[in-house]
Design a protein around this motif. Structure first.
Motif, mmCIF file in Angstrom:
data_model
loop_
_atom_site.group_PDB
_atom_site.id
_atom_site.type_symbol
_atom_site.label_atom_id
_atom_site.label_comp_id
_atom_site.label_asym_id
_atom_site.label_seq_id
_atom_site.Cartn_x
_atom_site.Cartn_y
_atom_site.Cartn_z
ATOM 1 N N CYS B 12 8.751 8.884 -12.646
ATOM 2 C CA CYS B 12 7.360 9.106 -12.756
ATOM 3 C C CYS B 12 7.150 10.522 -12.844
ATOM 4 O O CYS B 12 8.217 11.258 -12.722
ATOM 5 C CB CYS B 12 6.959 8.758 -11.001
ATOM 6 S SG CYS B 12 5.428 9.347 -10.470
ATOM 7 N N ALA B 17 0.739 9.270 -9.814
ATOM 8 C CA ALA B 17 1.005 8.414 -8.896
ATOM 9 C C ALA B 17 2.236 7.401 -8.963
ATOM 10 O O ALA B 17 2.412 7.199 -10.221
ATOM 11 C CB ALA B 17 -0.202 7.459 -8.737
ATOM 12 N N ASN B 19 4.092 4.354 -8.080
ATOM 13 C CA ASN B 19 3.921 2.862 -7.600
ATOM 14 C C ASN B 19 5.273 2.005 -7.477
ATOM 15 O O ASN B 19 5.615 1.465 -8.609
ATOM 16 C CB ASN B 19 2.892 2.048 -8.392
ATOM 17 C CG ASN B 19 1.552 2.437 -8.528
ATOM 18 O OD1 ASN B 19 0.857 2.663 -7.513
ATOM 19 N ND2 ASN B 19 1.370 3.534 -9.661
ATOM 20 N N PRO B 21 7.009 -1.304 -6.690
ATOM 21 C CA PRO B 21 6.875 -2.605 -6.187
ATOM 22 C C PRO B 21 8.164 -2.981 -5.305
ATOM 23 O O PRO B 21 9.111 -2.866 -5.220
ATOM 24 C CB PRO B 21 6.732 -3.384 -7.407
ATOM 25 C CG PRO B 21 7.770 -2.475 -8.132
ATOM 26 C CD PRO B 21 7.759 -1.256 -7.789
ATOM 27 N N ASN B 54 -4.044 -3.134 4.216
ATOM 28 C CA ASN B 54 -3.585 -2.195 3.718
ATOM 29 C C ASN B 54 -3.451 -1.064 4.626
ATOM 30 O O ASN B 54 -4.266 -0.879 5.401
ATOM 31 C CB ASN B 54 -4.310 -1.798 2.408
ATOM 32 C CG ASN B 54 -4.256 -2.919 1.461
ATOM 33 O OD1 ASN B 54 -3.347 -3.571 1.366
ATOM 34 N ND2 ASN B 54 -5.278 -3.189 0.627
ATOM 35 N N THR B 72 3.347 -3.091 -2.533
ATOM 36 C CA THR B 72 3.536 -1.863 -3.478
ATOM 37 C C THR B 72 3.279 -0.665 -2.457
ATOM 38 O O THR B 72 2.264 -0.394 -1.727
ATOM 39 C CB THR B 72 2.305 -1.725 -4.390
ATOM 40 O OG1 THR B 72 2.549 -2.924 -5.294
ATOM 41 C CG2 THR B 72 2.490 -0.665 -5.398
ATOM 42 N N ILE B 74 2.450 3.588 -2.658
ATOM 43 C CA ILE B 74 1.971 4.327 -3.701
ATOM 44 C C ILE B 74 2.244 5.845 -2.735
ATOM 45 O O ILE B 74 1.769 6.112 -2.063
ATOM 46 C CB ILE B 74 0.549 4.034 -3.789
ATOM 47 C CG1 ILE B 74 0.206 2.461 -4.296
ATOM 48 C CG2 ILE B 74 -0.244 5.082 -4.787
ATOM 49 C CD1 ILE B 74 -1.231 2.142 -4.483
#
Lengths: 114, 109
Positions: B12, B17, B19, B21, B54, B72, B74
């Protein structure tokens, strides 16, 4: 609060020696755990305790013993050290209140058996 | 406890951001999804957890699909200090955590 403390930080043992890894927490947590982590791998649960006087085996208990005489302390005993026990050992604790079983981990003890 | 599947590594760019998984197709109704991270051989650090909704806290957001078979994590603005191994763990609040191999996240300048 000091959180979870572990002693010693490092130790070298000879094959067949014994030692106790110390773990203490000052958060009044009921649950305590011992994990080992081999290089490049995830943590594996050795033993855990849900309260003083109660312990149970995890995934990899062979070669280890534990006791829990107080809420604060959860020592891990190696009786006859073997090279396969070379690893990093983490102690953790968690509360049982509310919806979270967040575990707090100590800094680890790095053990080498030669 | 249900098993989880994560990619072994991800990169990254700093400031973007991240992410991460996680698949947990055998999750049962009373099992929570927890995320921990481990920075350079330190003790693992709790990040966030959720059941079906969430969740967001000061560290991260957790998005769980409606069927709960995947999630996920984040990190909204990744920094170099977020370089770590991230573990997705499913368990039923019985206290025991079963750690898999995790995802090694490298944040690059």
């Amino acid at each position: 609060n000091a959180g979870v403390t572990q002693t010693p930080k490092f130790r070298i043992l000879k094959i067949g020696q014994s030692m106790t890894l110390q773990c203490a927490q000052d958060m009044n947590h009921n649950y305590m755990y011992w994990y080992r982590q081999d290089p490049g791998m995830g943590l594996k649960l050795i033993y855990y305790s849900v309260g003083a006087g109660i312990t149970d085996k995890g995934e990899v208990p062979n070669g280890y013993n534990v006791s829990r005489s107080t809420t604060e302390d959860f020592p891990l005993r190696l009786e006859l050290a073997a090279p396969s026990q070379t690893s990093v050992y983490f102690c953790a604790s968690s509360t049982t209140s509310g919806s979270s079983y967040e575990q707090y981990f100590g800094p680890g003890t790095r053990l080498t058996v030669t | 406890d249900a098993k989880t599947t994560q990619p072994p590594s991800m990169d990254c760019a700093e400031g973007r951001a991240a992410n991460l998984p996680c698949n947990h197709s055998t999750i049962s109704g009373n099992e929570y999804v927890y995320w921990y991270r481990q920075i350079h051989s330190q003790g693992p650090q709790y990040i966030i957890h959720g059941l079906k909704n969430n969740e967001t806290n000061e560290m991260a957001s957790l998005i769980i699909t409606e069927d709960r078979k995947s999630s996920t994590l984040i990190l909204p603005h990744a920094t170099l200090r977020d370089t770590a191994v991230y573990y997705c763990i499913v368990h039923n609040q019985g206290g025991k955590l079963i750690f898999g191999q995790g995802t090694e996240l490298s944040v690059k300048p």
